[in-house]
Design a protein around this motif. Structure first.
Motif, PDB file in Angstrom:
ATOM      1  N   LEU A  28       0.927  -1.210   0.224  1.00 15.23           N
ATOM      2  CA  LEU A  28      -0.026  -0.124   0.011  1.00 15.23           C
ATOM      3  C   LEU A  28       0.942   1.373  -0.047  1.00 15.23           C
ATOM      4  O   LEU A  28       2.123   0.992   0.457  1.00 15.23           O
ATOM      5  N   SER A  29       0.103   2.326  -0.443  1.00 15.61           N
ATOM      6  CA  SER A  29       0.889   3.681  -0.381  1.00 15.61           C
ATOM      7  C   SER A  29       0.257   4.820   0.130  1.00 15.61           C
ATOM      8  O   SER A  29      -1.209   4.699   0.015  1.00 15.61           O
ATOM      9  N   LEU A  30       0.734   5.764   0.872  1.00 12.88           N
ATOM     10  CA  LEU A  30       0.060   6.561   1.592  1.00 12.88           C
ATOM     11  C   LEU A  30       0.358   7.965   0.855  1.00 12.88           C
ATOM     12  O   LEU A  30       1.463   8.275   0.565  1.00 12.88           O
ATOM     13  N   GLU A  31      -0.700   8.529   0.402  1.00 12.95           N
ATOM     14  CA  GLU A  31      -0.648   9.942  -0.246  1.00 12.95           C
ATOM     15  C   GLU A  31      -0.603  11.364   0.665  1.00 12.95           C
ATOM     16  O   GLU A  31      -1.528  11.212   1.514  1.00 12.95           O
ATOM     17  N   GLU A  32       0.059  12.371   0.526  1.00 15.36           N
ATOM     18  CA  GLU A  32      -0.086  13.425   1.249  1.00 15.36           C
ATOM     19  C   GLU A  32      -1.499  14.041   1.006  1.00 15.36           C
ATOM     20  O   GLU A  32      -2.103  14.121  -0.118  1.00 15.36           O
ATOM     21  N   GLY A  33      -2.076  14.463   2.077  1.00 10.81           N
ATOM     22  CA  GLY A  33      -3.450  15.207   2.368  1.00 10.81           C
ATOM     23  C   GLY A  33      -4.311  14.096   1.819  1.00 10.81           C
ATOM     24  O   GLY A  33      -5.773  14.532   1.721  1.00 10.81           O
ATOM     25  N   GLU A  34      -4.361  12.807   1.962  1.00  9.77           N
ATOM     26  CA  GLU A  34      -5.275  11.989   1.832  1.00  9.77           C
ATOM     27  C   GLU A  34      -5.641  10.877   3.100  1.00  9.77           C
ATOM     28  O   GLU A  34      -4.395  10.465   3.602  1.00  9.77           O
ATOM     29  N   ILE A  35      -6.598  10.244   2.936  1.00  2.00           N
ATOM     30  CA  ILE A  35      -7.088   9.139   4.027  1.00  2.00           C
ATOM     31  C   ILE A  35      -7.090   7.863   3.386  1.00  2.00           C
ATOM     32  O   ILE A  35      -7.635   7.765   2.371  1.00  2.00           O
ATOM     33  N   THR A  36      -6.314   6.949   3.752  1.00  2.82           N
ATOM     34  CA  THR A  36      -6.412   5.355   3.368  1.00  2.82           C
ATOM     35  C   THR A  36      -7.135   4.889   4.583  1.00  2.82           C
ATOM     36  O   THR A  36      -6.387   4.804   6.000  1.00  2.82           O
TER      37      THR A  36
END
Length: 214
Positions: A28-36
């Protein structure tokens, strides 16, 4: 922009001759400004994955990459420094320190994160953060005088006061009623956008998450 990645993560527990694969090649990857949101039933390995991602537990195989560096290759001291300066955490229960006021809880977090602010600047930052979570009017209160929802708001304020780059939340609404659950999820979404944080939430109830973003 992707700031945090998990690649081919595996976690195996062994008890005598019994081997149990809890995590099997997770990516998985996490993006700035987003909720996973990581959704699944109890016992499915969600909290284990979050714990490894946050550097609180080791993995059997794989990589946990933050700002192009693999946490699993780092020393415990290096990981602790990253957790203190760049990660924020909220759990099902607020885990506030009973003998500290709301203001003192946040001041302590600034000290732990090795903030370069002096005490006067810290107090200003604390007040600004408490205003964001609608708790400035309770800054002198002790945890025993706060409701469940108020405690969780303070826990969130404490988790983001040092402006972390990654925010981890493990069942942050599980101990709250439906209205307060939605309020807390909406607050997490607002702070994620405001501070451009990459947020990973573990929950068994996808409906609370979905309602908060609609």
């Amino acid at each position: 922009m992707s700031i945090f990645k998990i690649e081919e993560l595996r976690k195996t527990f062994t008890n005598g001759e019994v081997r149990e694969d809890i995590l099997k090649g997770i990516n998985l990857s996490l993006e700035e400004g987003e909720i996973t949101a990581l959704v699944g039933a109890s016992g499915s390995g969600k909290s284990t994955l979050l714990s490894i991602a946050a550097g609180l537990q080791s993995a059997s195989e794989g990589q946990v990459i933050f700002e192009e560096k693999n946490l699993l290759d780092m020393s415990p001291t290096q990981v602790r420094k990253i957790r203190a300066s760049s990660f924020g955490f909220v759990f099902q229960f607020a885990h506030l320190i009973p003998f500290l006021t709301v203001e003192e809880q946040l001041m302590l977090m600034l000290d732990v994160s090795e903030s370069k602010l002096n005490k006067k600047q810290q107090k200003i930052e604390v007040n600004k953060t408490l205003l964001l979570v609608d708790m400035a009017h309770r800054k002198d209160a002790y945890p025993s005088l706060l409701s469940g929802g108020e405690k969780q708001r303070v826990a969130i304020a404490r988790a983001i006061i040092h402006k972390p780059k990654v925010f981890f939340a493990d069942e942050p609404t599980a101990s709250l009623d439906s209205k307060r659950s939605k309020d807390i999820m909406s607050l997490i979404l607002k702070l994620t956008k405001t501070f451009n944080i990459a947020t990973l939430i573990v929950t068994h109830d996808a409906s609370v998450y979905q309602e908060s973003i609609n």
